[in-house]
Design an enzyme around this catalytic site. Structure first.
Site: not given
Length: 459
Positions: A111, A166, A168, A191, A193-194, A287-288, A321, A368
């Site tokens: 808050n 790729k 992605k 990996k 891709d997200e 992954h962020r 990452h 990356s």
């Protein structure tokens, strides 16, 4: 209402608070709205973050006052305030007594981010005392377990050569699996891709079956172990568990070669914990994606990249990452190497606090975002080591001779750096690395002036 008499104690010493071991300490850059005093606003901030509200309430007793969050340091000129939160304030699981990041976030950046007297406030760092630290899961796996699968030393095993398939989105199962097979002929780790998951044009189960087959074939052809990080992110923990179990069953004898990718920022602590607790023997790849909306240096609210990384380690991420610290395409700067150190070291110095991680296992930096073979040496020089998972999408699939050559060029760049040989010199005897100079000529011009003459490549 001025709450500074209750929620501010500038006589407290930070060293004493740390020695006492019963407070989580947080450092913020805070700016009050015009017309509001700094100390008064800081007091309101601490009250709203702990036991208070905007008025006195009749239910407050002496015990309640004993767990107030307290502002213990202010520097109005620098816009800095530090708050001590008693550990008793934080919620704990009823099933095992463990601490939770959800509660930490609710109190420290909840808050208080929407208060009318606060222009902006951003947490830059925090400190967790030793006993409270043990109540977080921490990582169950890290890069050492990957090195073991790859047959490397479990200490200083070096860069894991990786990629992201790729484009992605838009590949159907077979083209996706074929791309995996090609990269694995030269590299170690792939990996998702997200956003890749269970799209209608690429059903999850069909894709995973084909990827598992590609891994087996690549391992047979190269005689080397391969690794895959599969995205199991979902809104529903039951869906995540179902995806994870299907992957382990599908990869079979290669189940230990699999990591689980979780979009930890967008899906939140619950998703990360679901993976950590249900699959403790599997590398948890955090992954962020989306974090920049909060952590960007342009943002004056929320929390910093360092805070995000520290929370990820507490949650139990095996690797996360960290960006490329200004050496790739993403926002960052060389001084952000402290982020990697905070993840991987038993003790690390942040901008405000020195954090001792005790027996908590290290978390692995995953690099990356715009990296290729030519950019790696500078990155490693800045970081001081190469014990990272490095994933290059364009850096592999953008190589003029294809992904196998792209993967080999990344490996060769790492070899050159480890041996202390200049990249241009090493490229003279390694055609894949030489091809990287041609493939990424603008980087070559910027980083290695005169490379064309030395490699005898015409403009």
């Amino acid at each position: 209402m001025d709450q500074s008499k209750r929620y501010v104690n500038l006589g407290l010493r930070e060293a004493d608070l740390i020695k006492g071991g019963r407070h989580v300490l947080c450092a913020y850059r805070m700016r009050p709205r015009p017309g509001h005093g700094y100390v008064e606003t800081a007091a309101h901030f601490a009250a709203e973050s702990s036991t208070g509200t905007n008025v006195e309430v009749c239910t407050t007793d002496d015990f309640t006052r004993g767990v107030d969050a307290l502002v213990y340091e202010v520097d109005e000129a620098e816009g800095l305030m530090k708050i001590a939160y008693p550990v008793e304030l934080f919620d704990r699981n009823i099933i095992d007594g463990k601490a939770m990041i959800a509660s930490f976030l609710t109190l420290t950046v909840g808050n208080n981010q929407g208060m009318s007297d606060v222009e902006n406030a951003k947490m830059e760092d925090f400190y967790v005392p030793p006993d409270f630290l043990t109540l977080f899961d921490g990582p169950a796996r890290n890069i050492a377990h990957m090195w073991k699968v790859l047959g490397r030393p479990e200490v200083n095993g070096g860069m894991v050569v990786g990629t992201i398939i790729k484009p992605k989105l838009g590949l159907r199962p077979k083209p996706f699996a074929d791309a995996c097979h090609q990269f694995w002929l030269g590299g170690d780790f792939i990996k998702n891709d997200e956003p890749q998951g269970n799209q209608v044009f690429a059903p999850f189960k069909d894709t995973m079956r084909l990827v598992a087959d590609s891994m087996r074939r690549a391992q047979d052809e190269t005689g080397q172990a391969k690794l895959f990080s599969a995205n199991i992110t979902a809104d529903d923990p039951a869906e995540m568990i179902a995806r994870g179990q299907f992957i382990l069953d599908t990869f079979g004898e290669n189940a230990s070669h699999v990591a689980f990718l979780v979009d930890g920022f967008v899906a939140g602590p619950t998703a990360v914990t679901t993976c950590r607790r249900n699959f403790p023997d599997t590398f948890l790849h955090y992954h962020r994606a989306g974090h920049g909306a909060i952590t960007s240096r342009q943002s004056k609210r929320g929390y910093s990249v360092l805070v995000h990384m520290k929370m990820a380690r507490l949650l139990g991420a095996s690797g996360i990452h960290t960006g490329t610290m200004g050496y790739g395409k993403m926002e960052g700067a060389p001084d952000e190497k402290v982020v990697a150190y905070m993840l991987e070291r038993p003790t690390a110095e942040g901008p405000h606090y020195r954090q001792d991680w005790g027996d908590m296992r290290a978390c692995t930096p995953i690099i990356s975002g715009g990296m290729n073979a030519l950019r790696l040496p500078g990155f490693f020089d800045n970081l001081g080591h190469s014990n990272v998972i490095q994933t290059s999408g364009g850096g592999a699939f953008g190589h003029k001779d294809g992904p196998v050559a792209g993967a080999l060029s990344l490996r060769q760049a790492h070899e050159a750096w480890m041996r202390g040989i200049s990249l241009v010199e090493y490229a003279q005897g390694h055609p894949e690395l030489r091809g990287a100079f041609e493939s990424f000529a603008s980087d070559a011009d910027r980083l290695y002036p005169g490379w064309r003459d030395r490699l005898r490549i015409a403009a």
